[in-house]
Structures are given as C-alpha cells and as structure tokens.
Motif scaffolding. Structure first.
Motif, PDB file in Angstrom:
ATOM      1  N   PRO A  24     -23.609  -1.982 -42.113  1.00  0.00           N
ATOM      2  CA  PRO A  24     -23.351  -0.566 -42.418  1.00  0.00           C
ATOM      3  C   PRO A  24     -21.961  -0.827 -42.942  1.00  0.00           C
ATOM      4  O   PRO A  24     -20.643  -1.417 -42.917  1.00  0.00           O
ATOM      5  CB  PRO A  24     -24.036   0.620 -41.372  1.00  0.00           C
ATOM      6  N   ASP A  25     -21.122   0.289 -43.886  1.00  0.00           N
ATOM      7  CA  ASP A  25     -19.743   0.587 -43.947  1.00  0.00           C
ATOM      8  C   ASP A  25     -19.686   2.301 -43.181  1.00  0.00           C
ATOM      9  O   ASP A  25     -20.645   3.053 -43.197  1.00  0.00           O
ATOM     10  CB  ASP A  25     -19.897   1.064 -45.735  1.00  0.00           C
ATOM     11  N   TYR A  26     -18.089   2.081 -43.187  1.00  0.00           N
ATOM     12  CA  TYR A  26     -17.373   3.438 -42.379  1.00  0.00           C
ATOM     13  C   TYR A  26     -16.370   3.578 -42.508  1.00  0.00           C
ATOM     14  O   TYR A  26     -15.778   2.685 -42.953  1.00  0.00           O
ATOM     15  CB  TYR A  26     -18.203   3.377 -41.048  1.00  0.00           C
ATOM     16  N   ASP A  27     -16.408   4.128 -42.483  1.00  0.00           N
ATOM     17  CA  ASP A  27     -14.461   4.548 -42.564  1.00  0.00           C
ATOM     18  C   ASP A  27     -14.439   4.646 -40.913  1.00  0.00           C
ATOM     19  O   ASP A  27     -14.670   5.202 -39.605  1.00  0.00           O
ATOM     20  CB  ASP A  27     -14.222   6.423 -42.608  1.00  0.00           C
ATOM     21  N   VAL A  28     -13.217   3.398 -40.742  1.00  0.00           N
ATOM     22  CA  VAL A  28     -12.843   2.805 -39.337  1.00  0.00           C
ATOM     23  C   VAL A  28     -11.261   4.249 -38.521  1.00  0.00           C
ATOM     24  O   VAL A  28     -11.211   4.169 -37.476  1.00  0.00           O
ATOM     25  CB  VAL A  28     -11.520   1.878 -39.388  1.00  0.00           C
ATOM     26  N   SER A  29     -10.947   4.770 -40.215  1.00  0.00           N
ATOM     27  CA  SER A  29     -10.804   6.016 -39.419  1.00  0.00           C
ATOM     28  C   SER A  29     -11.502   7.433 -38.328  1.00  0.00           C
ATOM     29  O   SER A  29     -10.252   7.885 -37.879  1.00  0.00           O
ATOM     30  CB  SER A  29      -9.422   6.332 -39.524  1.00  0.00           C
ATOM     31  N   HIS A  30     -12.246   6.914 -38.341  1.00  0.00           N
ATOM     32  CA  HIS A  30     -12.684   8.259 -38.140  1.00  0.00           C
ATOM     33  C   HIS A  30     -13.547   7.710 -36.866  1.00  0.00           C
ATOM     34  O   HIS A  30     -14.222   7.073 -36.372  1.00  0.00           O
ATOM     35  CB  HIS A  30     -14.872   8.524 -39.009  1.00  0.00           C
ATOM     36  N   ASP A  31     -13.213   9.516 -35.288  1.00  0.00           N
ATOM     37  CA  ASP A  31     -13.880   9.212 -34.630  1.00  0.00           C
ATOM     38  C   ASP A  31     -14.760   9.487 -34.387  1.00  0.00           C
ATOM     39  O   ASP A  31     -15.818  10.765 -33.370  1.00  0.00           O
ATOM     40  CB  ASP A  31     -12.679  10.195 -33.783  1.00  0.00           C
ATOM     41  N   PHE A  32     -16.173   8.238 -34.175  1.00  0.00           N
ATOM     42  CA  PHE A  32     -17.336   9.257 -34.772  1.00  0.00           C
ATOM     43  C   PHE A  32     -18.114   8.836 -32.609  1.00  0.00           C
ATOM     44  O   PHE A  32     -19.106   9.710 -32.391  1.00  0.00           O
ATOM     45  CB  PHE A  32     -18.590   7.573 -34.402  1.00  0.00           C
ATOM     46  N   ALA A  33     -17.392   9.052 -31.706  1.00  0.00           N
ATOM     47  CA  ALA A  33     -17.825   9.642 -30.547  1.00  0.00           C
ATOM     48  C   ALA A  33     -17.828  11.351 -30.565  1.00  0.00           C
ATOM     49  O   ALA A  33     -17.721  12.093 -29.370  1.00  0.00           O
ATOM     50  CB  ALA A  33     -16.853   8.678 -29.229  1.00  0.00           C
ATOM     51  N   ALA A  34     -16.425  11.927 -31.603  1.00  0.00           N
ATOM     52  CA  ALA A  34     -16.154  13.184 -31.213  1.00  0.00           C
ATOM     53  C   ALA A  34     -17.422  13.955 -31.439  1.00  0.00           C
ATOM     54  O   ALA A  34     -17.819  14.880 -31.730  1.00  0.00           O
ATOM     55  CB  ALA A  34     -15.017  12.955 -31.559  1.00  0.00           C
ATOM     56  N   ASP A  35     -18.334  13.480 -32.505  1.00  0.00           N
ATOM     57  CA  ASP A  35     -19.178  13.732 -33.123  1.00  0.00           C
ATOM     58  C   ASP A  35     -19.868  14.398 -32.461  1.00  0.00           C
ATOM     59  O   ASP A  35     -20.907  13.013 -31.981  1.00  0.00           O
ATOM     60  CB  ASP A  35     -19.660  12.943 -34.539  1.00  0.00           C
ATOM     61  N   GLN A  36     -20.899  15.743 -32.337  1.00  0.00           N
ATOM     62  CA  GLN A  36     -21.708  15.305 -31.513  1.00  0.00           C
ATOM     63  C   GLN A  36     -23.529  16.960 -32.228  1.00  0.00           C
ATOM     64  O   GLN A  36     -24.455  16.716 -32.024  1.00  0.00           O
ATOM     65  CB  GLN A  36     -21.086  16.673 -30.086  1.00  0.00           C
ATOM     66  N   THR A  37     -22.969  17.074 -33.345  1.00  0.00           N
ATOM     67  CA  THR A  37     -24.276  17.837 -33.797  1.00  0.00           C
ATOM     68  C   THR A  37     -24.083  17.130 -35.613  1.00  0.00           C
ATOM     69  O   THR A  37     -23.171  16.985 -36.309  1.00  0.00           O
ATOM     70  CB  THR A  37     -23.476  19.440 -33.680  1.00  0.00           C
ATOM     71  N   TRP A  38     -24.888  17.902 -36.124  1.00  0.00           N
ATOM     72  CA  TRP A  38     -24.815  17.920 -37.319  1.00  0.00           C
ATOM     73  C   TRP A  38     -26.417  18.181 -38.790  1.00  0.00           C
ATOM     74  O   TRP A  38     -27.148  19.137 -37.351  1.00  0.00           O
ATOM     75  CB  TRP A  38     -26.256  15.958 -37.743  1.00  0.00           C
ATOM     76  N   GLN A  39     -26.135  18.016 -39.586  1.00  0.00           N
ATOM     77  CA  GLN A  39     -27.308  19.176 -39.686  1.00  0.00           C
ATOM     78  C   GLN A  39     -27.359  18.206 -41.804  1.00  0.00           C
ATOM     79  O   GLN A  39     -26.603  17.315 -41.691  1.00  0.00           O
ATOM     80  CB  GLN A  39     -26.816  21.125 -40.877  1.00  0.00           C
ATOM     81  N   TRP A  40     -28.728  18.983 -42.147  1.00  0.00           N
ATOM     82  CA  TRP A  40     -29.182  18.410 -43.222  1.00  0.00           C
ATOM     83  C   TRP A  40     -28.314  18.603 -44.128  1.00  0.00           C
ATOM     84  O   TRP A  40     -27.799  19.602 -45.014  1.00  0.00           O
ATOM     85  CB  TRP A  40     -30.803  18.799 -44.111  1.00  0.00           C
ATOM     86  N   ALA A  41     -27.957  17.311 -45.341  1.00  0.00           N
ATOM     87  CA  ALA A  41     -26.572  18.168 -46.470  1.00  0.00           C
ATOM     88  C   ALA A  41     -27.883  18.085 -47.633  1.00  0.00           C
ATOM     89  O   ALA A  41     -29.165  17.649 -47.016  1.00  0.00           O
ATOM     90  CB  ALA A  41     -26.428  16.564 -47.202  1.00  0.00           C
ATOM     91  N   GLU A  42     -28.293  18.851 -48.824  1.00  0.00           N
ATOM     92  CA  GLU A  42     -28.920  18.963 -49.840  1.00  0.00           C
ATOM     93  C   GLU A  42     -28.519  18.551 -50.988  1.00  0.00           C
ATOM     94  O   GLU A  42     -27.326  17.994 -51.399  1.00  0.00           O
ATOM     95  CB  GLU A  42     -29.014  20.611 -50.330  1.00  0.00           C
TER      96      GLU A  42
END
Length: 186
Positions: A24-42
């Motif tokens: 995958p490609d991803y933003d290295v500056s983002h803290d993915f461990a802090a993400d807890q919730t998600w929703q669908w984008a339209e």
C-alpha cells in the motif's frame, strides 16, 4: 538424504502458490494507531467503467461494503456512532481494464529413442491473448480534511465465464482481505 531432496520441490511449489504481497501507499506522518472509528465516504463504491453492468450494481457494492466492514472490524476499527465524527472515511473503487498477454507455444523437436531418433526443427508460435483485469482499490481518507491517508489495491484476471453469486462473494472476500492485510502499515 532423500528427505531434503523431496522437501525442496515441495517448498518451491508452496512458494509459487503464494500471491503477490500488497504494497500500500500511505502518509508516513499519520498516526494510524490513533484511528478508532470509520464511516463511508460518498460514493461508497465507484465502478469504472460505470456503464458495464457485469461489474457494477447494488449487489456488487453490497458485497464490497460488507467485506470491507468485516475486515476493518477485524483490525479494531469500528463504525462511527450516529452523531459522532469518524477518524477515517472509506471509499472503494472497482476498475476493469482490458489487458493483453503474449502466449508462446512450442512444438517439434526430437523424436525417437536413444541414438536411433531424429531431430525435426522446433517451431515456436507467439500470439496475443486479450483478457479483462479487475482491480479493487480501497482508500482511507482523513475524515476532517478528506486527504488520502492510506491506499491499497489488488488485481485479478476476470473469468471468461459468468461467476455465480457465491463465487463473486468469495472473490470479493479474497481481494478485500488481501488488501486490508496490509493495514495498519506498521
């Protein structure tokens, strides 16, 4: 002595059965461990080309949405509760592209046994084969800014035969699990 010789071809065979690793490609500056919730984008699932009824539609979109939700849940991300703000937004793309591969066959060569055989010149034939490739792409976006944080995709050659609904379910589950196996990126 014979056991190691027999094990080597078996290991090579098992290695050949392994699929390609999703990178995958991803933003290295983002803290993915802090993400807890998600929703669908339209739109939740976008089909390209949009006019191909064999890949688009509510049934396929539903399969993708269910598989993504299950895989995100398995990774500790929960759907956002009503009235709350999500950490991530999720969007999926289904892309179908025409591809071409070259197939080479050879025939002719040596006939006979031992020293009594004879050689006939080998013939090699290469010809193009057209096929369609299905790519499923999953994007995780920052819910506040809409910027892309993580993207994974996986492709498979499409079958020439029409798939049954259960085979379509299996294909989507397989693709989504391969893609999201690389999430979180560390």
């Amino acid at each position: 002595m014979r056991a190691p010789i027999l094990v080597l071809p078996l290991l090579l065979l098992l290695t050949a059965c392994q699929g390609a690793v999703v990178k995958p490609d991803y933003d290295v500056s983002h803290d993915f461990a802090a993400d807890q919730t998600w929703q669908w984008a339209e739109p939740r699932v976008e089909f390209r080309p949009s006019d191909d009824p064999r890949i688009g539609g509510e049934l396929m979109a539903g399969r993708i949405e269910q598989a993504v939700a299950e895989q995100l849940d398995a990774r500790g991300l929960r759907p956002v509760l009503d009235g709350k703000t999500a950490d991530l937004q999720v969007r999926s793309y289904v892309l179908v592209e025409k591809r071409q591969d070259n197939v080479t066959t050879s025939f002719g060569g040596y006939w006979g046994t031992g020293w009594g055989g004879f050689w006939g010149g080998p013939a090699i034939q290469t010809y193009p084969v057209d096929y369609r490739e299905l790519t499923l792409q999953i994007d995780l976006l920052d819910a506040d800014t809409g910027s892309l944080l993580w993207r994974g995709s996986e492709s498979e050659r499409m079958s020439e035969r029409e798939l049954t609904p259960s085979k379509r379910d299996e294909q989507i589950q397989r693709l989504v699990s391969r893609i999201l196996a690389a999430y979180p990126p560390y």
